[in-house]
Design a protein around this motif. Structure first.
Motif, mmCIF file in Angstrom:
data_model
loop_
_atom_site.group_PDB
_atom_site.id
_atom_site.type_symbol
_atom_site.label_atom_id
_atom_site.label_comp_id
_atom_site.label_asym_id
_atom_site.label_seq_id
_atom_site.Cartn_x
_atom_site.Cartn_y
_atom_site.Cartn_z
ATOM 1 N N GLU A 1 120.239 8.193 -9.621
ATOM 2 C CA GLU A 1 120.461 9.230 -9.606
ATOM 3 C C GLU A 1 121.631 9.863 -9.431
ATOM 4 O O GLU A 1 123.208 9.022 -9.857
ATOM 5 N N GLY B 1 129.907 10.812 -10.214
ATOM 6 C CA GLY B 1 128.931 10.635 -9.083
ATOM 7 C C GLY B 1 127.493 10.234 -9.426
ATOM 8 O O GLY B 1 126.710 9.930 -8.879
ATOM 9 N N GLY B 2 127.539 9.562 -10.599
ATOM 10 C CA GLY B 2 126.122 8.910 -10.998
ATOM 11 C C GLY B 2 126.210 7.392 -10.239
ATOM 12 O O GLY B 2 127.375 6.599 -10.012
ATOM 13 N N VAL B 3 125.434 6.941 -10.055
ATOM 14 C CA VAL B 3 124.319 5.614 -9.257
ATOM 15 C C VAL B 3 124.033 4.484 -10.112
ATOM 16 O O VAL B 3 122.946 4.951 -10.418
ATOM 17 N N GLY C 1 118.055 5.133 -4.642
ATOM 18 C CA GLY C 1 119.549 6.465 -4.045
ATOM 19 C C GLY C 1 119.858 6.638 -3.081
ATOM 20 O O GLY C 1 119.080 7.060 -2.044
ATOM 21 N N HIS D 1 128.670 3.451 -8.907
ATOM 22 C CA HIS D 1 129.041 4.528 -8.952
ATOM 23 C C HIS D 1 130.062 5.256 -10.266
ATOM 24 O O HIS D 1 131.054 4.410 -10.350
ATOM 25 N N ASP D 2 129.939 5.994 -10.986
ATOM 26 C CA ASP D 2 130.387 6.456 -11.835
ATOM 27 C C ASP D 2 131.165 7.330 -11.931
ATOM 28 O O ASP D 2 131.610 8.524 -10.538
ATOM 29 N N GLU D 3 132.495 8.300 -12.799
ATOM 30 C CA GLU D 3 133.461 9.313 -12.297
ATOM 31 C C GLU D 3 132.487 10.188 -12.880
ATOM 32 O O GLU D 3 133.565 11.111 -11.443
ATOM 33 N N GLN E 1 119.535 2.070 -13.138
ATOM 34 C CA GLN E 1 120.130 3.295 -13.039
ATOM 35 C C GLN E 1 119.596 4.759 -12.096
ATOM 36 O O GLN E 1 117.949 4.565 -12.131
ATOM 37 N N THR F 1 124.533 16.241 -1.233
ATOM 38 C CA THR F 1 125.183 15.407 0.063
ATOM 39 C C THR F 1 123.818 15.593 1.390
ATOM 40 O O THR F 1 125.317 14.585 2.048
ATOM 41 N N ILE G 1 126.116 -1.752 -5.569
ATOM 42 C CA ILE G 1 125.943 -0.766 -5.953
ATOM 43 C C ILE G 1 127.316 -0.154 -6.706
ATOM 44 O O ILE G 1 128.549 -0.495 -6.432
ATOM 45 N N GLN H 1 124.775 13.142 -11.011
ATOM 46 C CA GLN H 1 125.589 13.645 -10.812
ATOM 47 C C GLN H 1 125.504 14.745 -9.121
ATOM 48 O O GLN H 1 126.200 15.790 -8.862
#
Length: 269
Positions: free
Chosen positions: A85, A125-127, A50, A121-123, A83, A91, A119, A87
Motif C-alpha cells: 500500500e 508511508g509506502g510499505v 498491507g 516503510h519508505d519515507e 510492494q 490510518t 516489513i 502513502q
C-alpha cells in the motif's frame, strides 16, 4: 566475492534490462527466479498484507541468491520482494473480523506473519516486504497470490500503492550473470570521497567513466551503485539495486535493499 547483473526474459538469448527495456547481453546467464504477479510457494496465509488496507501486497521479485549473498545462511537461499500500500492508505486499518459484512475483514482472520518476513516503510508511508525463503518455498513457485475475496464490482484500492489483486503482471524469468569489469565488487557503496577504495563512476564533468557506462541502468547484486538521488547510508557489499520491474513504482527511479544490514531506500527519477 562476486557481483551479479540481473536480466529479465523467457530465454537466455532474449534478455532485457527491464521487461520492456533495452536488450541486454549477459555472459553465461543462469535462470535464478522470476518477476510478476505469481509468488513463491509460501503458505497463502502468510502472503504479506498491507497493514492498513489488508490487501495482499504485489509480488515483484523472487530470486535465488548466489552463495555469498545468502546472508541468512544456506537454509534460506532465496528472497521474495513485495510492494504494498501507498502513502494515502490512511490510518483506519481493516481489522480481522469473522462476523464482519466485509469479506476482506473475514479473510484476514486466517492470515498470519511469515516467520522470515521483514516489513519496510519508505519515507512517504509506502510499505514493502522481504521474505527469506527456504529451498522448498523457492522451488515450489511460481504460485498465484491469494484469491480476490472482494465483492464483485468493488472499486480498486485508492492508496496509490500496489496490491496483488489490482496490479497483475505476467511471470517472466530472472537471470543472473557475473558482473565483470566493475572495480567496486566487494566494497560497500558510499558517497564518493577522495582517497576511498570505492571508485566514483562519474567523471569530473559528471559523465560516466568508461567502465561504468555499460553498467548503468541494470538491476544487480553488489558492485557499483547507481542511485538516482542520494545513496542510503549503511549499505554493505551484499545489496540489491533494483530498477522498476514488474509494476513496481519508484517514481521513475530505483531502490537499494541490503541483504546484510536490512537498509532499504528508493528515490524517484
Amino acid at each position: 566475492m562476486k557481483a551479479y547483473d540481473l536480466g529479465f526474459g523467457d530465454s537466455a538469448d532474449k534478455l532485457a534490462e527491464t521487461p520492456e527495456g533495452e536488450p541486454l547481453v549477459l555472459d553465461a546467464p543462469v535462470r535464478s527466479g522470476w518477476i510478476g504477479n505469481e509468488g513463491p510457494a509460501i503458505d497463502p496465509a502468510t502472503w504479506p498484507r498491507g497493514p492498513v488496507t489488508g490487501l495482499p501486497m504485489m509480488h515483484a521479485l523472487t530470486l535465488r541468491l548466489p552463495t555469498d549473498f545468502q546472508r541468512r545462511g544456506p537454509g534460506f537461499p532465496a528472497v521474495a520482494l513485495f510492494q504494498g500500500e501507498g502513502q494515502f492508505a490512511g490510518t483506519d486499518a481493516v481489522e480481522a473480523d469473522a462476523s464482519s459484512d466485509d469479506p476482506l475483514a473475514r479473510d484476514l482472520v486466517a492470515t498470519r506473519l511469515h516467520p522470515k518476513l521483514q516489513i519496510m516503510h519508505d519515507e512517504i508511508g509506502g510499505v514493502f516486504a522481504l521474505i527469506w525463503l527456504t529451498d522448498k518455498e523457492f522451488a515450489g513457485g511460481p504460485v498465484a497470490p491469494p484469491a480476490d475475496v472482494r465483492k464483485p464490482g468493488s472499486p480498486t484500492a485508492s492508496d496509490e500503492g500496489c496490491n496483488a489483486w489490482d496490479d497483475v503482471h505476467p511471470t517472466i524469468g530472472v537471470w543472473l550473470a557475473e558482473r565483470t569489469a566493475d572495480p567496486n565488487v566487494g566494497i560497500p557503496p558510499v558517497e564518493y570521497e577522495p582517497n576511498t577504495k570505492y571508485q566514483d563512476p562519474l567523471t569530473e564533468d559528471s559523465g560516466w567513466t568508461t567502465w561504468a557506462e555499460p553498467l548503468f541502468g541494470r538491476s544487480h547484486l553488489g558492485g557499483t551503485a547507481f542511485p538516482v538521488q542520494a545513496l542510503p547510508e549503511g549499505l554493505t557489499p551484499y545489496y540489491l539495486e533494483i530498477e522498476e520491474i514488474s509494476g513496481m513504482n519508484f517514481g521513475g527511479g530505483n531502490a537499494q535493499l541490503d541483504l546484510e544490514s536490512g537498509v532499504f531506500d528508493w528515490s524517484c527519477g
